[in-house]
Scaffold this active site. Sequence first.
Site, PDB file in Angstrom:
ATOM      1  N   THR A 187      13.759  -8.268  -1.962  1.00 43.07           N
ATOM      2  CA  THR A 187      12.387  -7.969  -1.829  1.00 43.07           C
ATOM      3  C   THR A 187      11.668  -7.772  -3.017  1.00 43.07           C
ATOM      4  OG1 THR A 187      13.622  -5.917  -1.832  1.00 43.07           O
ATOM      5  CG2 THR A 187      13.758  -7.209   0.017  1.00 43.07           C
ATOM      6  N   LYS A 188      10.508  -6.749  -2.800  1.00 42.90           N
ATOM      7  CA  LYS A 188       9.408  -6.628  -3.999  1.00 42.90           C
ATOM      8  C   LYS A 188       9.751  -5.829  -4.710  1.00 42.90           C
ATOM      9  CE  LYS A 188       6.110  -7.819  -6.556  1.00 42.90           C
ATOM     10  NZ  LYS A 188       6.659  -8.742  -8.062  1.00 42.90           N
ATOM     11  N   ILE A 189      10.292  -4.922  -4.085  1.00 42.81           N
ATOM     12  CA  ILE A 189      10.813  -2.914  -4.449  1.00 42.81           C
ATOM     13  C   ILE A 189      12.208  -3.194  -4.349  1.00 42.81           C
ATOM     14  CG2 ILE A 189      10.270  -0.255  -4.393  1.00 42.81           C
ATOM     15  CD1 ILE A 189       7.288  -1.270  -3.392  1.00 42.81           C
TER      16      ILE A 189
END
Lengths: 351, 351
Positions: A345-347
């Site tokens: 996931t991006k974060i």
Amino acid sequence: MNDALQPANSILEREIRQQPEVIARLIAQPQFAQVAAALRAADPRYIVLAARGSSDNAARYAQYLFGIHLGLPVALAAPSISTLYQSPPRYRNAAVIGVSQSGQATDVLQVLRDAAAQGALTIAITNAPDSPMAQQADYHLALHAGLERSIAATKTYTAQLAAFALLTAHLAENSGLFDDLRRLPTFIAHALEIAPVLAARAERFRFMSHCVVLGRGYNYATAFEIALKIKELTYVIAEPYSSADFRHGPKAMIEEDFPVIAIMPDGAALPDMLALVRDLRERRADLTVISANRTALEAAHLPVPMPQGVPEWLSPIVAVVAGQLLALHIAAVKGNALDAPRSLTKITQTR
Amino acid sequence: MNDALQPANSILEREIRQQPEVIARLIAQPQFAQVAAALRAADPRYIVLAARGSSDNAARYAQYLFGIHLGLPVALAAPSISTLYQSPPRYRNAAVIGVSQSGQATDVLQVLRDAAAQGALTIAITNAPDSPMAQQADYHLALHAGLERSIAATKTYTAQLAAFALLTAHLAENSGLFDDLRRLPTFIAHALEIAPVLAARAERFRFMSHCVVLGRGYNYATAFEIALKIKELTYVIAEPYSSADFRHGPKAMIEEDFPVIAIMPDGAALPDMLALVRDLRERRADLTVISANRTALEAAHLPVPMPQGVPEWLSPIVAVVAGQLLALHIAAVKGNALDAPRSLTKITQTR
């Protein structure tokens, strides 16, 4: 090939191509002079850098920058000392810099909070001025990279490196360094010109299951970052090493056709890298060489020529672009999703 | 199997088995109190550790020890800043510790010389009292491990960890830590009892070409050291990660049957490791778990039970023994030379 898997249709390729303009925008920012002045006034004995993932690789670059240009020792924080063991070290006479694309890394934020509670100067480098890290730190250096939508960080990574380089130039008060920095966007634009070669040759890596990525000195960070891009995007096992550490054991793995990616810009680290690559060539390893040096490129099965005249201290911001493109095109050849690799996931929140 | 390749005939196995007595001898040495007094008098703001290979993994352990027990930040030196770029950082208010089995590492020696020239307190930790590093430093902590003849370091590695643990106990002036240390040789002796299980099960790794090794906190160092033993002895690609860093990208590599070795002693790092292992189990990774925790062991395809009651801060000195034995037996199954892996020499000189 499915249209969605075409590099030209990916957000990732677009963000890679934005890097010359992102860096040009960043080096025009006035904020760095002010932060340099605050650092100079604090006169820290050493710098603590806290980061994870790609941002941690940017911190690795800063260790060399600050050491070589400023004589400033750098400690890379082990955030779990604060988060898992609740025993934050005493940051006496230190300045603490947290690095995170999103500014949301909980463990890095905790290091900034501990340092602030002890009265240490704190700086955040993020691409998100409203983020908790940007709000927490005494000073915030914004990357102005525009929203990064692809999960694999590219433009925010080179912007982090450029931010450290700019801060160094201000602290060193060296006009030669600023001259170098002004040429950086053009160097990156030239590095991007290698894209068609990599697109054409990436198929040779169709069945690669593992590789090592070697760099030294300033480009130790580049080895880590290119290895990370390869793992994230191609799912191939890629281990980064300095040429020195590689000789202390891991070299035993090398046998015929073992894939090696060597990052070899001109400069102080080149002779050592050349010696290692000659040795690996004798052991019949498969060599991909990212370099502007003719001898280095001639040793390669896949030469990846870089622009001439890049000063070694800025070469990580140029050479990594070749690695980003290489990972992109290998991922495309393997039919992987380019903008959203599996499992990620991006974060990423860790504590 | 060729007799020379039998673990029982190897110097390596003999040296692994010597570890309880080596550690018992080391913790009886009086020199640590004196060095602790010198460090206390110097009151450094932070510690610089310089090392390569296995010694660098020992330094990684010290970063957690010094941080958690003493509140002392640790910077791992980048020796090439001195050797390649000739720009040694300013070691103001620092103490500098060089670690090397042979005491002959040229680049680490250079860091000690730079620090001494600047008036910083210097300490060498080696197994060779007549070596250049031992002679150069203000203080020398000898490991008293006896000559290490196998190329892969084992007893000098655990002795280095124990040296850092002893120094920490003296600096913390905490009698509980000394009580823990006195039980350490017995814990290591119990860990060695796993050898027949590993000898019997090592064949399952006959065709393993790669793996990742995961540990966190104190055992981040153990992940690095077990991965290094696997690379040196079995020539298998083994990548070490903290569970936190692993989630920041590399997790994308994991697919069905991907071999994972998890180091999971009881303590503050266990819940995070358990969460990751549960996730990897769902992704059908192949799990080898080194742990005393029943839940952790039950999740494993190959459970490697460790003795009960080991305090987390000393667990790296116990858990690594299982990894040494695992690497030894996989190397034997693969028919590799156990005492002299290909391409390597006992003393590696890098600059």
